[in-house]
Design a protein around this motif. Structure first.
Motif, PDB file in Angstrom:
ATOM      1  N   LEU A 112      -9.543   4.498   0.438  1.00  0.00           N
ATOM      2  CA  LEU A 112      -9.455   4.795   1.856  1.00  0.00           C
ATOM      3  C   LEU A 112      -8.405   5.879   2.120  1.00  0.00           C
ATOM      4  O   LEU A 112      -8.605   6.759   2.967  1.00  0.00           O
ATOM      5  N   ALA A 113      -7.305   5.848   1.387  1.00  0.00           N
ATOM      6  CA  ALA A 113      -6.304   6.908   1.516  1.00  0.00           C
ATOM      7  C   ALA A 113      -6.880   8.248   1.073  1.00  0.00           C
ATOM      8  O   ALA A 113      -6.619   9.290   1.681  1.00  0.00           O
ATOM      9  N   MET A 129      -5.109   9.131   9.134  1.00  0.00           N
ATOM     10  CA  MET A 129      -6.389   9.825   9.230  1.00  0.00           C
ATOM     11  C   MET A 129      -6.214  11.233   9.818  1.00  0.00           C
ATOM     12  O   MET A 129      -5.309  11.471  10.622  1.00  0.00           O
ATOM     13  N   TRP A 158      -3.660   4.026   9.664  1.00  0.00           N
ATOM     14  CA  TRP A 158      -3.971   4.841   8.501  1.00  0.00           C
ATOM     15  C   TRP A 158      -3.758   6.314   8.843  1.00  0.00           C
ATOM     16  O   TRP A 158      -4.033   6.738   9.970  1.00  0.00           O
ATOM     17  N   ARG A 164       0.802  -1.217   0.000  1.00  0.00           N
ATOM     18  CA  ARG A 164       0.000   0.000   0.000  1.00  0.00           C
ATOM     19  C   ARG A 164       0.839   1.273   0.000  1.00  0.00           C
ATOM     20  O   ARG A 164       0.317   2.352  -0.249  1.00  0.00           O
ATOM     21  N   PHE A 222      -7.304   6.286  13.851  1.00  0.00           N
ATOM     22  CA  PHE A 222      -6.254   5.890  12.919  1.00  0.00           C
ATOM     23  C   PHE A 222      -5.868   4.429  13.050  1.00  0.00           C
ATOM     24  O   PHE A 222      -5.215   3.875  12.178  1.00  0.00           O
ATOM     25  N   ASP A 262       0.358  -2.277   7.917  1.00  0.00           N
ATOM     26  CA  ASP A 262      -0.980  -1.995   7.407  1.00  0.00           C
ATOM     27  C   ASP A 262      -2.025  -1.738   8.480  1.00  0.00           C
ATOM     28  O   ASP A 262      -3.195  -1.537   8.158  1.00  0.00           O
ATOM     29  N   ILE A 319      -7.434   0.377  -1.059  1.00  0.00           N
ATOM     30  CA  ILE A 319      -6.392   1.176  -0.399  1.00  0.00           C
ATOM     31  C   ILE A 319      -6.429   2.608  -0.907  1.00  0.00           C
ATOM     32  O   ILE A 319      -6.364   3.569  -0.123  1.00  0.00           O
ATOM     33  N   THR A 352      -9.559  -3.534   8.537  1.00  0.00           N
ATOM     34  CA  THR A 352     -10.021  -2.350   7.823  1.00  0.00           C
ATOM     35  C   THR A 352     -10.121  -2.574   6.324  1.00  0.00           C
ATOM     36  O   THR A 352     -11.098  -2.165   5.691  1.00  0.00           O
ATOM     37  N   CYS A 407      -8.873   9.805   3.736  1.00  0.00           N
ATOM     38  CA  CYS A 407      -8.035  10.531   4.697  1.00  0.00           C
ATOM     39  C   CYS A 407      -7.880  11.997   4.290  1.00  0.00           C
ATOM     40  O   CYS A 407      -7.775  12.877   5.156  1.00  0.00           O
ATOM     41  N   ILE A 447      -0.564   4.997  -1.207  1.00  0.00           N
ATOM     42  CA  ILE A 447      -0.861   6.064  -0.248  1.00  0.00           C
ATOM     43  C   ILE A 447       0.018   7.276  -0.500  1.00  0.00           C
ATOM     44  O   ILE A 447      -0.444   8.423  -0.427  1.00  0.00           O
TER      45      ILE A 447
END
Length: 265
Positions: A114-115, A195, A193, A40, A84, A190, A111, A94, A118, A44
């Motif tokens: 979801l990134a 956030m 995150w 990921r 996070f 992983d 991924i 997640t 953020c 990201i």
């Protein structure tokens, strides 16, 4: 105790700092668990290198935003942020939850989306999301998060979202992960995150006494001395402090129920 409890993540948040940093160095204290076969990191990094205006809020983002979990970040006065360590409702895996929400088996897509979430949460709360005041029910799995007297959540898990909550949330000062914090998250595998969170030092503006900014936003500013210093009022201070604590539940309600004004496919 006063205000939201500092839960088990306190050890992760102990290193949180201000300046430009989210201070996620505290993540080094946590055990790691790999959840994805797809690397990921480049995904990201690319998302965080993309100008925010180039990331529109789509129906896929909205599906993930509805599942976000909040937590109270105990920096300075404290403020809500997105969890996070376990950002989505439904359990600790997640990525699996994200795949189900997006109806895909593509890890890379999950991924990326979801990134992107953020990045887009602050704009969603500030202007893109739409929600009417009213009574809403909070997710049962979040019960412990709101188990403190000033949460505004009743015994049935209900919360009355008022116009005042929306006003201060719209004006909240968000902080996202900078380069150093992003690198710290990616180094940890992983589980975590990058956030965003609301700035606990100055959550609603430039005033170190956050009630001053809240009062201004609500159209009831404090009286000033001839020197321009705000004259605090104990009753008003306490009422605005209560409202500040209630933003934790208000944010959870908003994320779970608001509709994107211009969601696209």
């Amino acid at each position: 105790m006063n205000g939201p409890p500092i839960m088990r993540r306190r050890r992760l948040l102990a290193g949180l700092g201000l300046g430009r940093s989210l201070g996620l160095g505290g993540l080094l204290l946590a055990p790691l668990r790999a959840l994805a076969a797809t690397d990921r990191k480049p995904i990201i990094r690319q998302v965080f290198a993309t100008p925010i205006e180039a990331i529109p809020i789509t129906a896929q983002h909205a599906a993930l935003i509805r599942l976000l979990r909040v937590l109270w970040v105990p920096i300075e006065s404290g403020a809500p942020g997105i969890d996070f360590e376990q950002p989505l409702l439904g359990g600790p895996d997640t990525l699996a939850i994200a795949r189900r929400a997006l109806k895909t088996s593509d890890d890379a897509l999950a991924i990326q989306r979801l990134a992107e979430v953020c990045r887009v949460v602050p704009a969603f709360v500030a202007s893109m999301g739409k929600l009417a005041p009213g009574r809403y029910t909070l997710p049962p799995e979040m019960k412990d998060t709101f188990d403190f007297p000033q949460s505004g959540v009743d015994a049935q898990g209900g919360f009355t979202l008022r116009a005042e909550h929306l006003t201060v949330l719209r004006a909240a000062m968000w902080r996202e992960a900078g380069p150093q914090e992003l690198q710290a998250v990616l180094r940890e595998g992983d589980r975590f995150w990058p956030m965003p969170m609301i700035d606990g030092k100055r959550p609603y503006g430039d005033a170190s006494f956050y009630q001053i900014d809240m009062a201004r936003l609500l159209g009831e500013p404090y009286r000033l001395t001839p020197q321009g210093t705000a004259i605090t009022e104990p009753i008003k201070d306490a009422r605005l402090e209560q409202l500040h604590y209630e933003t934790l539940a208000a944010l959870q309600v908003f994320l779970g129920h608001a509709v994107a004004r211009k969601a696209t496919r």
